[in-house]
Design a protein around this motif. Structure first.
Motif, short mmCIF file in Angstrom:
data_model
loop_
_atom_site.label_atom_id
_atom_site.label_comp_id
_atom_site.label_asym_id
_atom_site.label_seq_id
_atom_site.Cartn_x
_atom_site.Cartn_y
_atom_site.Cartn_z
N PRO A 22 -4.08 1.19 -107.23
CA PRO A 22 -2.65 1.10 -107.48
C PRO A 22 -2.27 -0.09 -108.36
O PRO A 22 -2.57 -1.24 -108.04
N SER A 23 -1.66 0.20 -109.48
CA SER A 23 -1.15 -0.83 -110.39
C SER A 23 -0.28 -0.15 -111.43
O SER A 23 -0.35 1.08 -111.61
N LEU A 24 0.52 -0.92 -112.12
CA LEU A 24 1.39 -0.36 -113.15
C LEU A 24 0.58 0.21 -114.30
O LEU A 24 0.88 1.29 -114.83
N ARG A 25 -0.49 -0.49 -114.70
CA ARG A 25 -1.32 0.00 -115.80
C ARG A 25 -1.98 1.33 -115.46
O ARG A 25 -2.00 2.25 -116.28
N ASN A 26 -2.50 1.44 -114.25
CA ASN A 26 -3.16 2.69 -113.85
C ASN A 26 -2.15 3.82 -113.70
O ASN A 26 -2.47 4.99 -113.94
N ALA A 27 -0.93 3.49 -113.27
CA ALA A 27 0.11 4.50 -113.21
C ALA A 27 0.43 5.02 -114.61
O ALA A 27 0.63 6.23 -114.81
N LEU A 28 0.48 4.11 -115.59
CA LEU A 28 0.73 4.51 -116.98
C LEU A 28 -0.39 5.43 -117.47
O LEU A 28 -0.12 6.46 -118.12
N ILE A 29 -1.64 5.09 -117.16
CA ILE A 29 -2.78 5.92 -117.57
C ILE A 29 -2.68 7.31 -116.94
O ILE A 29 -2.90 8.33 -117.61
N ALA A 30 -2.35 7.35 -115.65
CA ALA A 30 -2.25 8.64 -114.95
C ALA A 30 -1.16 9.51 -115.55
O ALA A 30 -1.36 10.72 -115.77
N ILE A 31 -0.01 8.92 -115.84
CA ILE A 31 1.10 9.69 -116.42
C ILE A 31 0.73 10.20 -117.80
O ILE A 31 1.09 11.32 -118.19
N ALA A 32 0.02 9.38 -118.58
CA ALA A 32 -0.41 9.81 -119.91
C ALA A 32 -1.37 11.00 -119.81
O ALA A 32 -1.25 11.97 -120.56
N ILE A 33 -2.30 10.95 -118.87
CA ILE A 33 -3.29 12.02 -118.73
C ILE A 33 -2.64 13.35 -118.36
O ILE A 33 -2.96 14.39 -118.93
N ILE A 34 -1.70 13.31 -117.41
CA ILE A 34 -1.12 14.57 -116.95
C ILE A 34 -0.19 15.21 -117.98
O ILE A 34 0.12 16.40 -117.88
N ASN A 35 0.23 14.43 -118.99
CA ASN A 35 1.12 15.00 -120.02
C ASN A 35 0.36 15.47 -121.25
O ASN A 35 0.95 16.12 -122.13
#
Length: 299
Positions: free
Chosen positions: A158-171
């Motif tokens: 859990p972190s802001l950077r990993n959240a950004l990566i996850a959102i990028a991947i799913i889009n």
């Protein structure tokens, strides 16, 4: 004769200039006629400005805790009230605009670049390349987006950077499939066939002809995707998988305030309103761009 050559068909200069007006200029004029789209643009610009000048308009540090002032209602001293740690909610909301907009912009930018590249390659080369890339898209789209994002963040941490990566991947699949379908249509045009016939290299055809003619739907999709990314970032933050304390991320603020809904509803109202208005602005602007740039909507 010079005048006739300069202005074909003996057309007046002003009329000739209007005739050769840039397509983007025409799109802007059409966009201005859509009042809801203009409202959306104003909302988006408002939050961008707020994010840019947040350190200058925030009366307090978003980290500053004054336990003696905890859960104070909105007042002249604290415009949006205070939270359970005595932190000024207005200061945290304006600083949170930086986080939410940053995650939205950069995650969508990354997914648009990667998805567009994969979509162009799949649509242009076809065959096994198209099959392989399309199957990857299908696998990613088989999972609900938020569940896939949660799984990715759970693996990465859990972190802001990993959240950004996850959102990028799913889009990525959304952009990839959109561009692939556009490329499949564009590559059948006569000028593409002519370019291939004269021996033009694939790289030049892709970057000088196919990609510029396939980018319009990407702009529309990116605008709408930013709104979705902001919601997804807020959802991850609410679950504790996004920005970590004391970062003033809007979703995290909602999670921190859920226990004080009846006692101090302002702790939930203002970050929730910020999310709602930002998403509304991008959706209205995206719908306006779609109406202007999509030929089907024009017809």
């Amino acid at each position: 004769m010079a005048e006739l050559a300069k202005h074909p068909g003996n057309m007046p200069p002003q009329a000739f200039e209007e005739e050769v007006a840039s397509p983007w200029k025409e799109a802007w004029h059409s966009f201005q006629k859509n009042r809801l789209a203009l409202i959306g643009l104003c909302i988006v610009l408002f939050f961008i400005v707020i994010a840019a000048i947040a350190p200058y308009i925030a009366p307090y540090s978003f980290r500053e805790q004054v336990l003696a002032d905890r859960l104070l209602p909105p007042s002249g001293k604290h415009w949006f009230g205070t939270d359970d740690f005595g932190r000024d909610i207005f200061s945290r909301v304006v600083h949170g605009a930086r986080i939410s907009l940053g995650v939205g912009f950069f995650s969508v930018l990354a997914s648009a670049i990667i998805g567009t590249f994969l979509g162009v390659v799949a649509g242009y080369y076809g065959r096994w390349v198209d099959g392989l890339i399309s199957r990857v898209f299908d696998i990613l789209l088989a999972f609900p987006s938020i569940l896939l994002a949660i799984a990715i963040v759970a693996i990465l941490g859990p972190s802001l950077r990993n959240a950004l990566i996850a959102i990028a991947i799913i889009n990525i699949p959304n952009f990839g499939r959109l561009v692939r379908s556009k490329v499949l249509s564009v590559k059948q045009e006569e000028y593409i066939m002519s370019a291939k016939a004269v021996g033009m290299k694939d790289r030049r055809i892709l970057f000088r002809h196919i990609l510029p003619n396939s980018v319009t739907p990407v702009i529309v999709q990116a605008t709408l995707a930013i709104a979705t990314a902001i919601i997804e970032a807020a959802a991850l933050g609410f679950l504790g998988l996004g920005a970590q304390p004391p970062a003033p991320e809007w979703g995290r603020m909602l999670a921190d305030s859920k226990n004080y809904l009846t006692q101090a509803p302002w702790t939930l109202f203002f970050p929730g309103m910020a999310i709602m208005l930002t998403v509304l602005g991008f959706n209205l602007m995206g719908d306006g761009l779609r109406d202007v740039l999509d030929p089907k909507m024009k017809s």
